[in-house]
Design a protein around this motif. Structure first.
Motif, short mmCIF file in Angstrom:
data_model
loop_
_atom_site.label_atom_id
_atom_site.label_comp_id
_atom_site.label_asym_id
_atom_site.label_seq_id
_atom_site.Cartn_x
_atom_site.Cartn_y
_atom_site.Cartn_z
N ASN A 180 0.82 -1.21 0.00
CA ASN A 180 0.00 0.00 0.00
C ASN A 180 0.86 1.26 0.00
N LEU A 181 0.17 2.37 0.09
CA LEU A 181 0.81 3.68 0.04
C LEU A 181 1.93 3.83 1.07
N ALA A 182 1.83 3.09 2.17
CA ALA A 182 2.86 3.21 3.21
C ALA A 182 4.24 2.86 2.67
N PHE A 183 4.29 2.03 1.62
CA PHE A 183 5.58 1.70 1.01
C PHE A 183 6.25 2.97 0.48
N LEU A 184 5.44 3.82 -0.19
CA LEU A 184 6.00 5.08 -0.70
C LEU A 184 6.40 6.00 0.45
N LEU A 185 5.59 5.97 1.53
CA LEU A 185 5.96 6.78 2.70
C LEU A 185 7.28 6.30 3.29
N ALA A 186 7.49 4.97 3.30
CA ALA A 186 8.74 4.42 3.82
C ALA A 186 9.92 4.87 2.95
N LEU A 187 9.72 4.88 1.62
CA LEU A 187 10.78 5.35 0.74
C LEU A 187 11.08 6.82 1.02
N ALA A 188 10.02 7.61 1.20
CA ALA A 188 10.22 9.03 1.50
C ALA A 188 10.97 9.19 2.82
N ALA A 189 10.60 8.36 3.81
CA ALA A 189 11.29 8.43 5.10
C ALA A 189 12.77 8.11 4.94
N SER A 190 13.08 7.16 4.06
CA SER A 190 14.49 6.81 3.83
C SER A 190 15.26 8.00 3.30
N VAL A 191 14.66 8.71 2.33
CA VAL A 191 15.33 9.88 1.76
C VAL A 191 15.51 10.95 2.84
#
Lengths: 369, 325
Positions: free
Chosen positions: A205-216
């Motif tokens: 789900n969208l949380a995957f993209l949030l996790a990527l953003a958090a990594s950056v």
């Protein structure tokens, strides 16, 4: 925590983790052989189960999402010289925050719920990390021990809340009621479908993209801001940091708050993305996998991403394995996790020293025999 | 009289709960006093619990089980020693690694060998478990003179061998640590390894011995869990007892008798929580069991924070020793 022998960068971040992983996998293979199954067949089944179809990839990345959050959390604390074993408890309490927002405001539109849910998750995790951090900074209590204790206290608190307060009336199992559909994290397959890319329906789900953003954001924070610099200096040498005008106590508290906030974001994926309710023990060990992920990824967001995908693949491939091999169950995955932590964390000098010698970087600095 | 019976039974339950806790805490005492952080107690205990139940199920003898439990726990202790002493790795990470690995390995091997979904077979045979030993005249004493009789029959008599062994090990540990040359060296190596090394005594050897002693004690604790307190191994059966033992060790300020006290206190809260489940008390009402169960952890945090006395760990605990040139 200083490395005993220096390695070139590519070996430090590429070769050494790969060798450590290989050693862990070889030992796991030996255990599978001992059980009486073929390690090769097991590896092929796992790879196929984890990457063999769109559905498999979706599940793998779904699990990876949770590990990215906890792994980043452990890594941020590690850069400040703190070993945060409490990611499990911080994820639990952070998830409570996210869940409460979803329960209370589920009738609001999703785009209004999301930022509040993110904030509540981060706040919950940070709050649970605050006391151990404060005790470490002000009273010198060992953070490893206090965060372990806080894991157990979180577990007791959540059991009490779920059994006595949040439980859906007229129900036996300790779970909250389901969130309103507005508070569901949209599946990645629906988002991809909207822009015309078909993808199998999975919990990803969208949380995957949030996790990527958090990594950056973590990368930017740790390596590109004054705060991040202070964090790393205080982690490597608190005395030098103090001399440079950095207050290590503040760094300790700040790093742990951030660490807890990252771990606390697990609920975005697990609760909003998949379970759609608060339930008993939903972190399910992701906080401890975060330690493995951070160690293997060398505490760098890119490494953590790769390691999270690997561990997501292990979990997903492992469940496939337990279907097809009746004598192997998902516990095998836990064994591999333990071995990875052992080789990447505690036994890293076993391969580091010979690798350094092999790569011709002269005599290792730390060894004296 | 009824209250009296209740209290005696509660205290007897406390002793039974305290036994594995005490054994593990003493294991941690030897390890940490020698300068090796004891985060692997949980894993060593769980590994021993599995090995003891499996060996007892196959051989039919609890003693063989005990031996297997000790062997597995010592093997894990040697692995920890290799990582922490020889490789000078991160001791916290090493302990966590062993705990996680064993948490998976036990059920995985149990499934492969016994095909019971990650458990070992129920131990039903006569010699497969350590059962309670009734002391002479226990039943008669309870009948003829209830007041002291109950104390004798329930609190002193009726426990299994390991309970008495654990109790005896407290003075023995204290004697070893404070009255023998080995104990002096062990404590020294946890406080100031350089001094020990200067005196011509091997630091690594002493730390290995300490870690192996902690393996033996965790082995007994694990065997107690699976072949005395219950009849077989189940997944995650230590349920955090290794960490609770660590808390007791800290609460006991790394000393044998105060550690015994902490174990008894923590075990008492556990026994009390079981007893108070859903009971409506006068004035306070129903106390949530979870709060009582969380009490040991809260107390330990308060102690570590310096609000309840101070806990000063052995100075070299967790620091790998590097010989100077």
């Amino acid at each position: 925590m200083s490395p005993a022998a220096k390695l070139p960068r590519w070996a430090e971040f590429g070769l050494l983790p790969a060798v450590n992983l290989l050693a862990a996998l070889l030992l796991s293979g030996a255990i599978i052989r001992l059980i009486g199954e073929s390690p090769w067949a097991a590896l092929r089944l796992m790879a196929d189960g984890a990457f063999g179809s769109q559905e498999a990839i979706g599940y793998t990345l779904f699990y990876a999402t949770s590990f990215i959050f906890t792994g980043l959390g452990v890594a941020v604390a590690y850069h400040a010289g703190l070993f945060n074993i409490g990611a499990e408890g911080q994820a639990y309490i952070g998830g409570l925050g996210t869940g409460l927002v979803c329960l209370a405001l589920g009738h609001w539109p999703f785009w209004a719920v999301l930022p509040l849910a993110v904030l509540a998750g981060a706040a919950g995790g940070a709050a649970w990390a605050f006391l151990p951090a404060w005790l470490q900074a002000r009273r010198g209590s060992h953070i490893v021990i206090t965060t372990i204790m806080f894991n157990f206290i979180a577990s007791a608190l959540m059991t009490w809340l779920l059994v006595n307060v949040l439980i859906r009336p007229g129900q036996q199992s300790p779970e909250s009621r389901e969130f309103a559909p507005n508070a569901f994290m949209p599946g990645l397959h629906t988002l991809l479908g909207r822009i015309g890319i078909p993808f199998a329906a999975t919990p990803l789900n969208l949380a995957f993209l949030l996790a990527l953003a958090a990594s950056v954001l973590v990368w930017l924070f740790v390596w590109r801001t004054r705060w991040g610099y202070a964090l790393r200096v205080a982690g490597i040498n608190p005395a030098a940091a103090r001399y440079a005008g950095i207050r290590p106590e503040r760094v300790t508290i700040g790093a742990m708050l951030l660490s807890g906030a990252l771990a606390g974001s697990l609920g975005l994926n697990e609760l909003m993305g998949s379970q759609h309710r608060i339930l008993l023990d939903f972190p399910g060990g992701a906080g401890f996998v975060g330690i493995a992920v951070a160690l293997m990824g060398r505490n760098h967001p890119v490494g953590i991403l790769l390691a999270s995908v690997l561990f997501g693949a292990l979990v997903q491939g492992g469940s496939q394995l337990s279907f097809d091999m009746p004598h192997v169950n998902r516990d095998m995955v836990v064994v591999i996790q333990g071995l990875v932590i052992l080789f990447c964390g505690a036994l890293e000098n076993v391969f580091r020293t010979p690798l350094a010698a092999l790569l011709g970087r002269g005599k290792p600095e730390g060894s004296n025999r | 009289m009824e209250t009296y019976t209740l209290i005696v039974l509660l205290l007897a339950a406390t002793l039974r709960v305290a036994t594995p806790l005490l054994l593990a805490a003493l294991a941690g005492l030897f390890s940490e006093r020698a300068g090796v952080i004891a985060l692997g107690l949980e894993g060593m205990m769980l590994g021993a619990a599995f090995a003891a139940a499996a060996a007892s199920a196959v051989s039919g003898s609890a003693w063989v089980g005990l031996g297997a439990g000790i062997a597995v726990a010592v093997a894990l202790a040697l692995l920890l020693g290799f990582a922490c002493v020889t490789q000078r790795g991160n001791q916290v990470v090493a302990g966590m690694a062993v705990n996680i690995m064993v948490a998976g390995l036990g059920p995985a091997l149990a499934l492969a060998w016994f095909d019971l979904g990650g458990q070992t077979p129920q131990l039903e045979g006569a010699g497969q478990r350590f059962l309670g030993l009734a002391w002479p005249g226990a039943a008669a004493a309870a009948r003829t003179a209830p007041f002291p009789g109950l104390l004798y029959s329930q609190l002193l008599s009726g426990h299994n061998l390991i309970v008495y062994l654990a109790a005896a090990l407290v003075p023995v540990s204290a004697w070893i640590l404070y009255r023998t040359r080995f104990g002096l060296r062990l404590r020294a190596v946890g406080e100031n390894p350089q001094a020990v090394d200067t005196a011509g005594i091997g630091v690594a050897g002493l730390r290995y011995q300490a870690v192996m002693i902690s393996g033996v004690l965790c082995g007994v604790a694990g065997a107690y869990l699976s072949t005395a307190a219950s009849a077989g191994f189940v997944r995650d059966m230590t349920a955090g007892k290794g960490y609770l033992a660590l808390a007791a060790l800290i609460f006991g300020k790394w000393r044998p008798y105060p550690t015994l006290g902490a174990c008894l206190l923590f075990a008492f809260t556990d026994a009390l929580a079981t007893r108070l489940q859903g009971v409506d008390l006068p004035l306070v009402g129903v106390i949530p069991v979870q709060f009582i169960l969380a009490l040991p952890y809260v107390l330990t945090v308060l102690l570590l924070a310096g609000f309840v006395g101070t806990a000063v760990p052995p100075r070299a605990s967790g620091v790998p020793y590097e010989k100077e040139r």
